[in-house]
Design an enzyme around this catalytic site. Sequence first.
Site, short mmCIF file in Angstrom:
data_model
loop_
_atom_site.label_atom_id
_atom_site.label_comp_id
_atom_site.label_asym_id
_atom_site.label_seq_id
_atom_site.Cartn_x
_atom_site.Cartn_y
_atom_site.Cartn_z
N LYS A 94 0.83 -1.20 0.00
CA LYS A 94 0.00 0.00 0.00
C LYS A 94 0.87 1.26 0.00
O LYS A 94 0.60 2.23 -0.70
CB LYS A 94 -0.94 -0.01 1.22
CG LYS A 94 -2.04 -1.06 1.11
CD LYS A 94 -2.80 -1.29 2.43
CE LYS A 94 -3.81 -2.42 2.26
NZ LYS A 94 -4.51 -2.75 3.53
N GLN A 106 -4.45 -1.34 9.77
CA GLN A 106 -4.33 -2.64 9.11
C GLN A 106 -5.00 -3.71 9.99
O GLN A 106 -4.66 -3.86 11.16
CB GLN A 106 -2.85 -2.97 8.87
CG GLN A 106 -2.61 -4.28 8.13
CD GLN A 106 -3.18 -4.27 6.71
OE1 GLN A 106 -3.05 -3.29 5.98
NE2 GLN A 106 -3.83 -5.35 6.32
N ASP A 129 -10.70 3.42 4.75
CA ASP A 129 -11.25 2.10 4.42
C ASP A 129 -12.78 2.08 4.40
O ASP A 129 -13.37 1.05 4.08
CB ASP A 129 -10.74 1.06 5.44
CG ASP A 129 -9.47 0.37 4.96
OD1 ASP A 129 -9.30 0.23 3.74
OD2 ASP A 129 -8.66 -0.03 5.82
#
Lengths: 331, 331
Positions: free
Chosen positions: A78, A122, A145
């Site tokens: 990422k 994460q 997200d």
Amino acid sequence: MLARVGTMRARARFYVAAALTTAINAVQILDGRATAKAIRAELGAEVASIQKTHGVTPGLGVLLVGDRRDSLTYVRMKRKAADEVGIFSSDVTLPASASEDDVLEAVSKLNADPQIHGILVQLPLPSHIDESRILETISPNKDADGFCYENVARLVLRGGPRPLATACTPAGCVELLQRYDIPLAGKRAVVLGRSNVVGAPVAALLQQCDATVTLCHSASENVPDIVREADVVIAAVGKPEYVRGSWLKPGATVIDVGINAVDDATKKAGYRLVGDVHFDEASQVVSAITPVPGGVGPMTIAMLLSNVVNLTKASVGLPMAPLPGRLADKV
Amino acid sequence: MLARVGTMRARARFYVAAALTTAINAVQILDGRATAKAIRAELGAEVASIQKTHGVTPGLGVLLVGDRRDSLTYVRMKRKAADEVGIFSSDVTLPASASEDDVLEAVSKLNADPQIHGILVQLPLPSHIDESRILETISPNKDADGFCYENVARLVLRGGPRPLATACTPAGCVELLQRYDIPLAGKRAVVLGRSNVVGAPVAALLQQCDATVTLCHSASENVPDIVREADVVIAAVGKPEYVRGSWLKPGATVIDVGINAVDDATKKAGYRLVGDVHFDEASQVVSAITPVPGGVGPMTIAMLLSNVVNLTKASVGLPMAPLPGRLADKV
């Protein structure tokens, strides 16, 4: 956009011709790697434009707790992709022994940091930490997200304001379908798996695209019969080659979210990666399918970057990119 | 609870015997009126208990903007039902010309009022008022209709904390199915209509009960074929007698949320009320069906009262009643 899609379609056709000359069925490979590359190029241009007009560099804050090897790999990928499009990224790494309060404090710092426009925690977090509590602490307008309550609810509700970000894997699936002009409105879509991260939000997104969506899960009966009804199948169950060719309707489109390592003595690594769909069988039946790897994976990362660019735009008062389906009507 | 369900089933059987002696198919009528009455009796006992142990009377704040005749009727019915179970209710009525700020201020006052445990904003609001903004102002722990972002998201997410309240009509549909022991886990449920108030949340609730849910809507193709696959059909489209008997699988269960007035010269009022399902045709095919009226309507109001009692319990630290399906695992 249309020209770009045309180029991509040509590229996809080339891929089919080059790689699948043995296939009898003329299946189209939905090339996530090439599509993600095209999206990254678009995002790079947008980042440059925002810097020029507003003097702002989009910033991604990545919070990693512990040292799971898969999480380290994802975070590295990422960060690399962010770097490629000109997004500044900042890592916060806490030991697996960090307390919930330590993690909450790290999120709060990122919330307050004016250089950070998107925050990514994460997952999975260590089991002693309440994941929903951490995700809920992320400011909705830095929620890279799309996992916080406000963005989840805005995704499932009709009318009202749009989500500021949508979950990256679902957005990647739908973006890939749209860039390959796969029709969704009125079509039957079957989603396999109901996770918060993939299954449930991709069902909501497909519904926003006017598909008729059926969500299957571990308690569903007669799954093969249900899959057989689908014009579009999204497989996200984490079971290697679970969906067989005989389950699929001829001409259907398959998006394979699974990425599973299976033993393979012929490979140097001793394993190979396969999806949740039996690719060779499915390729004989369907009209379009994503490869594994090189399908949904790269799209997921591209959508994360897209979310960060969008959140940055919102923070400086620029219009955000439209969302798929009926979400496009929301403001 | 089990004894109570037994009594209700006996009552339902009596209803079938008494009212439907002419039906060929032995259809079970899912008697929402009787079930709601039983629930109100349970809630009355709970209200008395909370008063005794905590000296608190559950309070419902009802906010009505304008004077739509249907809204006035609904508000009156809700207030009467609240009164019957011992819930204190307080009405705030604003003219249709009220500004968005007036409405926001009224909600804020109810949020701050210690006598009020549940707030209901009667929908629809006048078109100049942003409904989503008003609903979002209601404190999640006073959200009697379960419409705010936090409660919507908690309903659709797996794991994490439970919603503090769930939308009343969807909860009424599922409560009715559960009290009549209609199996849901693994079964196919088809929901017709995707509104924020009924279709979308009932799909989420059925999924939480482990049903395999398909959500149909105005853009869906081949709706009769999809309905034919369903073990449970929830009709919430607002079209009189839209679902025909030929669409239904023999032995299915039908929950008819629709309530439509159709011209009928033989009636004194000049009209009669029908559901979204052709009742007479459906009754020849299915094994169980709700009547209209007397099905989902009374259940909706009972669930509103149940939400208010639950929110009151939460406010004094008492455990809330479990929610259906997998939501029961949430805390």
